[in-house]
Motif scaffolding. Structure first.
Motif, PDB file in Angstrom:
ATOM      1  N   GLY A 128      -6.246  -1.887  -8.381  1.00 31.55           N
ATOM      2  CA  GLY A 128      -5.280  -2.204  -7.400  1.00 31.55           C
ATOM      3  C   GLY A 128      -5.818  -3.029  -6.221  1.00 31.55           C
ATOM      4  O   GLY A 128      -5.155  -4.043  -5.802  1.00 31.55           O
ATOM      5  N   LYS A 129      -7.004  -2.765  -5.856  1.00 36.71           N
ATOM      6  CA  LYS A 129      -7.610  -3.468  -4.664  1.00 36.71           C
ATOM      7  C   LYS A 129      -7.913  -4.976  -5.023  1.00 36.71           C
ATOM      8  O   LYS A 129      -8.020  -6.127  -4.397  1.00 36.71           O
ATOM      9  CB  LYS A 129      -8.943  -2.944  -4.140  1.00 36.71           C
ATOM     10  CG  LYS A 129      -8.711  -1.852  -3.095  1.00 36.71           C
ATOM     11  CD  LYS A 129      -9.726  -1.151  -2.378  1.00 36.71           C
ATOM     12  CE  LYS A 129      -9.391   0.141  -1.862  1.00 36.71           C
ATOM     13  NZ  LYS A 129      -8.399  -0.024  -0.560  1.00 36.71           N
ATOM     14  N   ARG A 130      -8.335  -5.135  -6.569  1.00 29.53           N
ATOM     15  CA  ARG A 130      -8.566  -6.394  -6.986  1.00 29.53           C
ATOM     16  C   ARG A 130      -7.332  -7.226  -7.205  1.00 29.53           C
ATOM     17  O   ARG A 130      -7.395  -8.473  -6.693  1.00 29.53           O
ATOM     18  CB  ARG A 130      -9.117  -6.324  -8.438  1.00 29.53           C
ATOM     19  CG  ARG A 130      -9.419  -7.641  -8.954  1.00 29.53           C
ATOM     20  CD  ARG A 130     -10.058  -7.457 -10.579  1.00 29.53           C
ATOM     21  NE  ARG A 130     -11.168  -6.650 -10.715  1.00 29.53           N
ATOM     22  CZ  ARG A 130     -11.254  -5.604 -11.312  1.00 29.53           C
ATOM     23  NH1 ARG A 130     -10.545  -5.396 -12.397  1.00 29.53           N
ATOM     24  NH2 ARG A 130     -12.482  -5.081 -11.314  1.00 29.53           N
ATOM     25  N   ASN A 147      -4.571   1.795   0.147  1.00 25.02           N
ATOM     26  CA  ASN A 147      -4.426   0.547  -0.759  1.00 25.02           C
ATOM     27  C   ASN A 147      -5.050   0.562  -2.166  1.00 25.02           C
ATOM     28  O   ASN A 147      -6.058   0.536  -2.110  1.00 25.02           O
ATOM     29  CB  ASN A 147      -4.675  -0.677   0.163  1.00 25.02           C
ATOM     30  CG  ASN A 147      -3.654  -1.900  -0.091  1.00 25.02           C
ATOM     31  OD1 ASN A 147      -2.975  -1.888  -1.277  1.00 25.02           O
ATOM     32  ND2 ASN A 147      -3.620  -2.912   0.616  1.00 25.02           N
ATOM     33  N   GLY A 148      -4.074   0.070  -3.160  1.00 34.35           N
ATOM     34  CA  GLY A 148      -4.858  -0.090  -4.182  1.00 34.35           C
ATOM     35  C   GLY A 148      -4.041   0.559  -5.390  1.00 34.35           C
ATOM     36  O   GLY A 148      -3.542   0.171  -6.332  1.00 34.35           O
ATOM     37  N   LEU A 207     -15.568  -6.815  -6.700  1.00 35.37           N
ATOM     38  CA  LEU A 207     -14.183  -6.328  -7.179  1.00 35.37           C
ATOM     39  C   LEU A 207     -14.104  -7.413  -8.278  1.00 35.37           C
ATOM     40  O   LEU A 207     -13.064  -7.793  -9.028  1.00 35.37           O
ATOM     41  CB  LEU A 207     -12.859  -6.719  -6.231  1.00 35.37           C
ATOM     42  CG  LEU A 207     -12.651  -5.689  -5.307  1.00 35.37           C
ATOM     43  CD1 LEU A 207     -11.630  -6.201  -4.115  1.00 35.37           C
ATOM     44  CD2 LEU A 207     -12.353  -4.403  -5.842  1.00 35.37           C
ATOM     45  N   PHE A 264      -7.927   2.406  -8.510  1.00 37.00           N
ATOM     46  CA  PHE A 264      -8.004   1.824  -6.916  1.00 37.00           C
ATOM     47  C   PHE A 264      -8.604   0.487  -7.069  1.00 37.00           C
ATOM     48  O   PHE A 264      -8.123  -0.316  -6.401  1.00 37.00           O
ATOM     49  CB  PHE A 264      -8.850   2.770  -6.059  1.00 37.00           C
ATOM     50  CG  PHE A 264      -7.847   3.672  -5.390  1.00 37.00           C
ATOM     51  CD1 PHE A 264      -6.966   3.324  -4.212  1.00 37.00           C
ATOM     52  CD2 PHE A 264      -7.799   4.925  -5.676  1.00 37.00           C
ATOM     53  CE1 PHE A 264      -6.160   4.046  -3.529  1.00 37.00           C
ATOM     54  CE2 PHE A 264      -7.088   6.002  -5.007  1.00 37.00           C
ATOM     55  CZ  PHE A 264      -6.220   5.447  -4.099  1.00 37.00           C
ATOM     56  N   THR A 265      -9.750   0.365  -7.809  1.00 33.38           N
ATOM     57  CA  THR A 265     -10.625  -0.876  -8.030  1.00 33.38           C
ATOM     58  C   THR A 265      -9.477  -2.135  -8.386  1.00 33.38           C
ATOM     59  O   THR A 265      -9.670  -3.253  -7.785  1.00 33.38           O
ATOM     60  CB  THR A 265     -11.786  -0.671  -8.883  1.00 33.38           C
ATOM     61  OG1 THR A 265     -12.767   0.204  -8.244  1.00 33.38           O
ATOM     62  CG2 THR A 265     -12.664  -1.979  -9.098  1.00 33.38           C
ATOM     63  N   GLN A 289      -0.673  -0.812  -6.338  1.00 36.98           N
ATOM     64  CA  GLN A 289      -0.555  -1.819  -7.330  1.00 36.98           C
ATOM     65  C   GLN A 289      -0.974  -1.366  -8.505  1.00 36.98           C
ATOM     66  O   GLN A 289      -0.479  -2.189  -9.366  1.00 36.98           O
ATOM     67  CB  GLN A 289      -1.428  -2.943  -6.405  1.00 36.98           C
ATOM     68  CG  GLN A 289      -0.970  -3.398  -5.183  1.00 36.98           C
ATOM     69  CD  GLN A 289       0.371  -3.969  -5.097  1.00 36.98           C
ATOM     70  OE1 GLN A 289       0.730  -4.860  -5.936  1.00 36.98           O
ATOM     71  NE2 GLN A 289       1.303  -3.339  -4.316  1.00 36.98           N
ATOM     72  N   SER A 297       0.807  -1.136   0.006  1.00 33.66           N
ATOM     73  CA  SER A 297       0.095  -0.089   0.131  1.00 33.66           C
ATOM     74  C   SER A 297       1.036   1.290  -0.010  1.00 33.66           C
ATOM     75  O   SER A 297       0.505   2.217  -0.720  1.00 33.66           O
ATOM     76  CB  SER A 297      -0.986   0.147   1.098  1.00 33.66           C
ATOM     77  OG  SER A 297      -1.687   1.270   1.511  1.00 33.66           O
TER      78      SER A 297
END
Lengths: 620, 108
Positions: A535-537, A492-493, A607, A532-533, A496, A460
């Motif tokens: 990255g969170k995935r 976080n996300g 996600l 962000f989506t 990534q 993150s």
């Protein structure tokens, strides 16, 4: 084969089965590009799909996944980064690590978005890629050679000049499966974390060579991209000190923040820091730029030592983490010796961070009588004895002697084996994750991140959090248990997503401008929320992978020393452990996970990871 | 009351009179200030006297620090207050405080 119509991709993945010596090409479809984007995203997709629970890091069934991103080779400065994803030995869980240089761009110019290695070759081999084709070649003659020698030898054999090809490979450390072996190439660029070099060694793959290639990468809106590249360059030039002094420019400020690791965290006092920083090096040593592919930021240089016992030594300019490992962490105050040890560790193909922790721990053990000259095979392992460190690093890389073999498994395993008080002196995050080269008792965001990460390194954070870069309120107190744990989840996300792009974080330091470059290249119109989506995935996909592969949440905490209270210096008395269980509980909740750290079905559904819900059933 | 200011902003000798710059990277100054002086007041005073500080650290028009800086206050070598965007009105300085200004992303 279906051609991918989105700009920024070649649409092809090179598949290499080293057991069967078979090579083939696989298409990337629209859905994959949309859902996983590239880099670590592609890595997470293939790792999850192809490495089932029960597979060990050294098994032929493990995958070693090298992937570029949609910005690689598009003219974005330094965009030649590639991501390595695998199940790594330090954690025996997922690992993701990046290297800069030239490889990412050259691979795309040669026709591929990535390479997936599987199986294990019966003999040592290397892979040669040129003009859309690849060939597995014998590498027995390269056995035992360091990474510099491998680069020299292969260029000579192929009859190519320095920049005609990009070469990444392993040194003795990878061949001997030292747990923190790295993949090193293009004269000192490193994919370091979670022993990716040991996985390469376990596959008997010594190196990968890619021709610079001739293909153009399709760009949806070249004019817009040009404009955004210019803005990104101006932003990066003025962001921090890298443009002027390299990453070593942050060395003294990190000391001011109580984040410089000194003698294995036994103190935070290191008055010599002003003669060990990036500015001192550039003003006193001879340097010349050695930029990555098309990079105007050019924070990397070659350096010639002009002072002290190593005068005349030529090496790559140590980055901050090498300065920290081979300066304060081992009690050394000679900058020239740092240049020498930096080249040594890279040639051997070791991760400099874990090398610093393991050597510093061994030195503390020597100081306190746990190790004597019997265990060190005669080495006087006193603080600052840089020649003893050089010898020890060579023994680790080759697993020579009692100590070399013990330390080659990393400081967590070595300290657990020795036990007693010495077990409390080792610096690591509980799952076996190697902290980067700071004293994170002065940078709580990264300490927490390293303990709960699923990538085996920072997931993150990046040099702490800078939420204002993505339009979030700024940090007010980085020593607040509440703020750190909350921001770690909320931020976080995006990092990534960065690691999907194929860009360097130093040259591309604005996530918003990187996103605009991505939109210009691909023709998408994504927002920060979309980024962000994605990255969170990736985080959740790797989380479920790790849970299925044996992640124990009780290990999501620092080792005793890593989580201890500094006894002096700027952060004296600060205690992150005071509210650790609350921090973890709060983080899990904000990430949409249950009390056991398992992603909730609604989190996975949101996600577009619905298939993972079933996979999680039955796990505690 | 005496405070020290340390700027890790690569301003070198550009600051001139009063500041000590052992290298281009760091500049230091010791100052006497009145009881009740805030960070804001201190930096407004510095920015008035030293144009490079007005251009790179403290925006006098906005009465605020520029973004992408880290400002921290230490006392007896220990961090007391650590603010990416400082609560400049709220922070009243104490005798012996040391104020450090660092680039936001400090490397590594």
């Amino acid at each position: 084969m279906v051609n991918l119509s989105v700009s920024g991709y070649t649409g092809k993945i090179l598949r290499v089965d080293l057991s069967k010596k078979r090579i083939w090409v696989e298409a990337i479809d629209e859905k994959t590009a949309q859902k996983w984007v590239g880099g670590v995203g592609f890595g997470a997709k293939y790792l999850y799909a192809e490495v089932p629970p029960g597979t060990q890091w050294s098994d032929p069934g493990n995958r070693l996944i090298w992937t570029t991103g949609p910005l690689s080779g598009t003219g974005v400065m330094g965009a030649a980064t590639f991501n390595v994803c695998t199940k790594g030995p330090m954690t025996n869980l997922a690992g993701s690590s990046q290297a800069n240089g030239f490889f990412g761009a050259y691979l795309k110019f040669s026709g591929f978005d990535g390479i997936i290695f599987e199986g294990r070759s019966a003999n040592l081999v290397y892979l040669w890629i040129k003009e859309g084709k690849a060939e597995i070649r014998d590498a027995n003659h390269l056995s035992g050679k360091d990474v510099w020698e491998v680069e020299d030898q292969l260029r000579k054999e192929l009859g190519v000049r320095e920049r005609d090809v990009s070469i990444f490979g392993i040194g003795p450390a990878g061949e001997n499966r030292a747990y923190f072996a790295a993949i090193v190439g293009d004269r000192g660029h490193v994919a370091a974390h979670n022993g990716v070099g040991a996985v390469m060694g376990a596959k008997n793959l010594k190196a990968v060579v890619v021709d610079k290639g001739k293909r153009n990468i399709a760009i949806h809106d070249p004019e817009r991209l040009k404009e955004k590249i210019k803005e990104l360059f101006e932003f990066a030039k003025n962001f921090g000190v890298f443009y002027k002094w390299g990453t070593g420019g942050g060395f003294s400020t990190i000391y001011s923040l109580g984040s410089l690791p000194v003698k294995n965290y036994t103190t935070n006092i290191y008055p010599e820091h002003e003669k060990m920083n990036g500015q001192y090096m550039r003003e006193h040593f001879k340097t010349r730029p050695a930029p990555c592919f098309l990079c105007g930021i050019s924070h990397i240089r070659e350096v010639t030592v002009t002072e002290g016992p190593y005068t005349g030594f030529v090496g790559e300019e140590p980055e901050y983490e090498q300065l920290a490992a081979w300066g304060p962490q081992i009690g050394n105050t000679d900058l020239g010796a740092v240049v020498m040890l930096t080249k040594e560790v890279d040639k051997l193909g070791l991760d400099c961070n874990e090398s610093g922790w393991v050597v510093g721990w061994a030195m503390e053990c020597f100081e306190k009588g746990i190790f004597t000259k019997k265990e060190t095979d005669g080495l006087e392992l006193t603080w600052g004895n840089v020649e003893a460190v050089r010898t020890l690093l060579n023994r680790i890389a080759r697993r020579e002697g009692y100590l070399g073999n013990l330390l080659a498994n990393g400081v967590m395993r070595a300290s657990q084996k020795i036990g007693g008080k010495a077990a409390d002196w080792a610096i690591y995050a509980g799952k076996g994750v190697t902290p980067r080269g700071h004293d994170h008792r002065g940078r709580w965001s990264e300490l927490f991140d390293g303990c709960v990460t699923n990538t085996s390194t920072i997931e993150s954070s990046s040099g702490g959090y800078h939420p204002q870069l993505v339009d979030m309120p700024p940090v007010t107190d980085p020593f607040s248990h509440e703020e750190v744990s909350t921001l770690n989840a909320n931020f976080n996300g995006i990092r990534q997503f960065d690691d999907c792009m194929g860009t360097c974080r130093l040259a591309s330091s604005s996530p918003k401008l990187v996103l605009e470059c991505f939109n210009a290249v691909t023709g998408r119109n994504w927002t920060l929320k979309d980024a962000f989506t994605v990255g969170k995935r990736i985080v959740n996909q790797l989380r479920v992978f790790n849970l299925r592969h044996g992640l124990k949440i009780e290990e999501e905490r620092p080792s005793t020393r890593y989580g201890s209270i500094p006894i002096d210096g700027p952060t004296q008395g600060k205690n992150i452990m005071e509210k650790w269980p609350w921090m973890v509980e709060n983080y899990y909740r904000l990430m949409g996970w249950d009390a056991n750290g398992k992603p909730l079905p609604e989190t996975l559904e949101k996600l577009d990871l619905i298939d993972l819900i079933e996979d999680l059933r039955g796990l505690r | 009351m005496h405070v020290k200011v340390e700027l890790w902003m690569s301003m070198g000798k550009a600051l001139g009179e009063g500041f000590q710059s052992p290298s281009e990277m760091v500049s230091r100054i010791g100052m006497s200030v009145e009881e009740g002086t805030t960070l804001k007041k201190l930096f407004d005073r510095l920015a008035e006297k030293y144009p490079p500080i007005a251009g790179k650290i403290f925006d006098r028009k906005k009465e605020d620090f520029y973004p992408n800086l880290t400002v921290l206050v230490t006392s007896e070598g220990r961090i007391q207050s650590f603010l990416d965007i400082p609560d400049i009105n709220g922070r009243i300085l104490k005798d012996g405080d040391q104020i450090k200004v660092l680039p936001l992303y400090a490397g590594g």
